[in-house]
Scaffold this motif. Sequence first.
Motif, PDB file in Angstrom:
ATOM      1  N   ILE A  23     -20.385  13.124 -33.596  1.00  0.00           N
ATOM      2  CA  ILE A  23     -20.958  12.721 -32.307  1.00  0.00           C
ATOM      3  C   ILE A  23     -20.668  13.806 -31.270  1.00  0.00           C
ATOM      4  O   ILE A  23     -19.565  14.315 -31.186  1.00  0.00           O
ATOM      5  CB  ILE A  23     -20.328  11.397 -31.823  1.00  0.00           C
ATOM      6  N   GLU A  24     -21.676  14.146 -30.461  1.00  0.00           N
ATOM      7  CA  GLU A  24     -21.483  15.097 -29.375  1.00  0.00           C
ATOM      8  C   GLU A  24     -21.063  14.344 -28.113  1.00  0.00           C
ATOM      9  O   GLU A  24     -21.801  13.480 -27.637  1.00  0.00           O
ATOM     10  CB  GLU A  24     -22.770  15.847 -29.066  1.00  0.00           C
ATOM     11  N   VAL A  25     -19.882  14.664 -27.585  1.00  0.00           N
ATOM     12  CA  VAL A  25     -19.416  14.096 -26.330  1.00  0.00           C
ATOM     13  C   VAL A  25     -19.137  15.267 -25.398  1.00  0.00           C
ATOM     14  O   VAL A  25     -18.387  16.178 -25.750  1.00  0.00           O
ATOM     15  CB  VAL A  25     -18.148  13.244 -26.522  1.00  0.00           C
ATOM     16  N   MET A  26     -19.763  15.245 -24.228  1.00  0.00           N
ATOM     17  CA  MET A  26     -19.642  16.405 -23.340  1.00  0.00           C
ATOM     18  C   MET A  26     -19.722  15.986 -21.885  1.00  0.00           C
ATOM     19  O   MET A  26     -20.177  14.888 -21.570  1.00  0.00           O
ATOM     20  CB  MET A  26     -20.719  17.433 -23.683  1.00  0.00           C
ATOM     21  N   ASP A  27     -19.263  16.875 -21.020  1.00  0.00           N
ATOM     22  CA  ASP A  27     -19.433  16.649 -19.592  1.00  0.00           C
ATOM     23  C   ASP A  27     -20.882  17.005 -19.233  1.00  0.00           C
ATOM     24  O   ASP A  27     -21.621  17.531 -20.052  1.00  0.00           O
ATOM     25  CB  ASP A  27     -18.428  17.475 -18.785  1.00  0.00           C
ATOM     26  N   LEU A  28     -21.241  16.728 -17.999  1.00  0.00           N
ATOM     27  CA  LEU A  28     -22.630  16.930 -17.586  1.00  0.00           C
ATOM     28  C   LEU A  28     -23.041  18.395 -17.640  1.00  0.00           C
ATOM     29  O   LEU A  28     -24.153  18.713 -18.062  1.00  0.00           O
ATOM     30  CB  LEU A  28     -22.855  16.360 -16.181  1.00  0.00           C
ATOM     31  N   LYS A  34     -26.778  22.375 -23.188  1.00  0.00           N
ATOM     32  CA  LYS A  34     -27.182  22.139 -24.577  1.00  0.00           C
ATOM     33  C   LYS A  34     -28.427  21.262 -24.720  1.00  0.00           C
ATOM     34  O   LYS A  34     -29.189  21.417 -25.664  1.00  0.00           O
ATOM     35  CB  LYS A  34     -26.022  21.487 -25.349  1.00  0.00           C
ATOM     36  N   HIS A  35     -28.597  20.301 -23.811  1.00  0.00           N
ATOM     37  CA  HIS A  35     -29.680  19.308 -23.925  1.00  0.00           C
ATOM     38  C   HIS A  35     -30.347  19.085 -22.570  1.00  0.00           C
ATOM     39  O   HIS A  35     -30.532  17.949 -22.136  1.00  0.00           O
ATOM     40  CB  HIS A  35     -29.132  17.986 -24.466  1.00  0.00           C
ATOM     41  N   ASP A  36     -30.714  20.152 -21.913  1.00  0.00           N
ATOM     42  CA  ASP A  36     -31.276  20.116 -20.576  1.00  0.00           C
ATOM     43  C   ASP A  36     -32.415  19.102 -20.435  1.00  0.00           C
ATOM     44  O   ASP A  36     -32.441  18.296 -19.509  1.00  0.00           O
ATOM     45  CB  ASP A  36     -31.749  21.526 -20.204  1.00  0.00           C
ATOM     46  N   GLU A  37     -33.333  19.115 -21.394  1.00  0.00           N
ATOM     47  CA  GLU A  37     -34.501  18.239 -21.297  1.00  0.00           C
ATOM     48  C   GLU A  37     -34.117  16.763 -21.387  1.00  0.00           C
ATOM     49  O   GLU A  37     -34.712  15.920 -20.712  1.00  0.00           O
ATOM     50  CB  GLU A  37     -35.550  18.592 -22.367  1.00  0.00           C
ATOM     51  N   VAL A  66     -21.555  12.475 -21.284  1.00  0.00           N
ATOM     52  CA  VAL A  66     -22.788  12.334 -22.049  1.00  0.00           C
ATOM     53  C   VAL A  66     -22.413  12.224 -23.521  1.00  0.00           C
ATOM     54  O   VAL A  66     -21.684  13.064 -24.052  1.00  0.00           O
ATOM     55  CB  VAL A  66     -23.731  13.534 -21.826  1.00  0.00           C
ATOM     56  N   ILE A  67     -22.887  11.164 -24.152  1.00  0.00           N
ATOM     57  CA  ILE A  67     -22.644  10.946 -25.579  1.00  0.00           C
ATOM     58  C   ILE A  67     -23.986  11.055 -26.278  1.00  0.00           C
ATOM     59  O   ILE A  67     -24.908  10.278 -25.997  1.00  0.00           O
ATOM     60  CB  ILE A  67     -22.009   9.560 -25.824  1.00  0.00           C
ATOM     61  N   HIS A  68     -24.098  12.035 -27.172  1.00  0.00           N
ATOM     62  CA  HIS A  68     -25.344  12.258 -27.904  1.00  0.00           C
ATOM     63  C   HIS A  68     -25.082  11.998 -29.382  1.00  0.00           C
ATOM     64  O   HIS A  68     -24.244  12.653 -29.997  1.00  0.00           O
ATOM     65  CB  HIS A  68     -25.845  13.693 -27.685  1.00  0.00           C
ATOM     66  N   ILE A  69     -25.792  11.020 -29.934  1.00  0.00           N
ATOM     67  CA  ILE A  69     -25.631  10.649 -31.337  1.00  0.00           C
ATOM     68  C   ILE A  69     -26.848  11.184 -32.081  1.00  0.00           C
ATOM     69  O   ILE A  69     -27.970  10.708 -31.878  1.00  0.00           O
ATOM     70  CB  ILE A  69     -25.497   9.123 -31.482  1.00  0.00           C
ATOM     71  N   PRO A  70     -26.656  12.211 -32.915  1.00  0.00           N
ATOM     72  CA  PRO A  70     -27.782  12.861 -33.590  1.00  0.00           C
ATOM     73  C   PRO A  70     -28.554  11.908 -34.515  1.00  0.00           C
ATOM     74  O   PRO A  70     -28.018  10.908 -35.002  1.00  0.00           O
ATOM     75  CB  PRO A  70     -27.121  13.975 -34.397  1.00  0.00           C
ATOM     76  N   GLU A  71     -29.789  12.249 -34.766  1.00  0.00           N
ATOM     77  CA  GLU A  71     -30.665  11.453 -35.615  1.00  0.00           C
ATOM     78  C   GLU A  71     -30.039  11.223 -36.980  1.00  0.00           C
ATOM     79  O   GLU A  71     -29.495  12.139 -37.605  1.00  0.00           O
ATOM     80  CB  GLU A  71     -32.020  12.145 -35.780  1.00  0.00           C
ATOM     81  N   GLY A  72     -30.081   9.960 -37.436  1.00  0.00           N
ATOM     82  CA  GLY A  72     -29.595   9.599 -38.757  1.00  0.00           C
ATOM     83  C   GLY A  72     -28.091   9.480 -38.883  1.00  0.00           C
ATOM     84  O   GLY A  72     -27.582   9.123 -39.942  1.00  0.00           O
ATOM     85  N   THR A  73     -27.342   9.734 -37.814  1.00  0.00           N
ATOM     86  CA  THR A  73     -25.881   9.633 -37.866  1.00  0.00           C
ATOM     87  C   THR A  73     -25.475   8.166 -37.890  1.00  0.00           C
ATOM     88  O   THR A  73     -25.862   7.396 -37.022  1.00  0.00           O
ATOM     89  CB  THR A  73     -25.235  10.322 -36.650  1.00  0.00           C
TER      90      THR A  73
END
Length: 188
Positions: A23-28, A34-37, A66-73
């Motif tokens: 899981i990607e966990v990051m500050d703003l 990394k994920h501007d859009e 920001v918590i980003h959970i990649p596809e299929g994870t």
Amino acid sequence: ITSDAMRLPDSSMKQIIQAPTTIEVMDLATALHKHDELIKKYFMTIVQPTNSILALHTGVVQDCIVIHIPEGTVEKNPIKISSPLHASFSHIIVIAEPNSRATILDLNLPNAFADDDFSSRVVEIVAKEGSSIAYASVNTSHGHSFIAKQANVDKDASVQWIECSFNSNIIHANLTARLAGEGSSTDL
């Protein structure tokens, strides 16, 4: 959206977040790089600034995770958040890509610097097609708490909310979900 004012030092992020490496966990600031859009698309769009507190929150948010959970994870170990340590205006964005699954445990600790404080906490969840998010939070602050949590739940996705607030003053909590596709579901 400017990122400099909301950047948490890397050491601070590690102290308040425990997350599986899948899981990607990051500050703003990192998320904007990394994920501007995604950030431009979702920051303060799920929870709209429909009242004066949310409008103030939008303008002065201090910490954003920001918590980003990649596809299929499919993650069996929970993401644990212990925050804010000192922020009065905190924000969490969860983006669950298609067919991902995760559990988030959010512990909102009292402000160590004041006995009678105010906190505003906004959580926005984007549950894309076929994803599943379980979000449990415990608020133990001593002051006045304003909590706004909203999910956008796409086709065949689900979001489960559990909100426990133990507080010595006033709590205003608003949990909502927008079911945006066939087979979408939520438990509040």
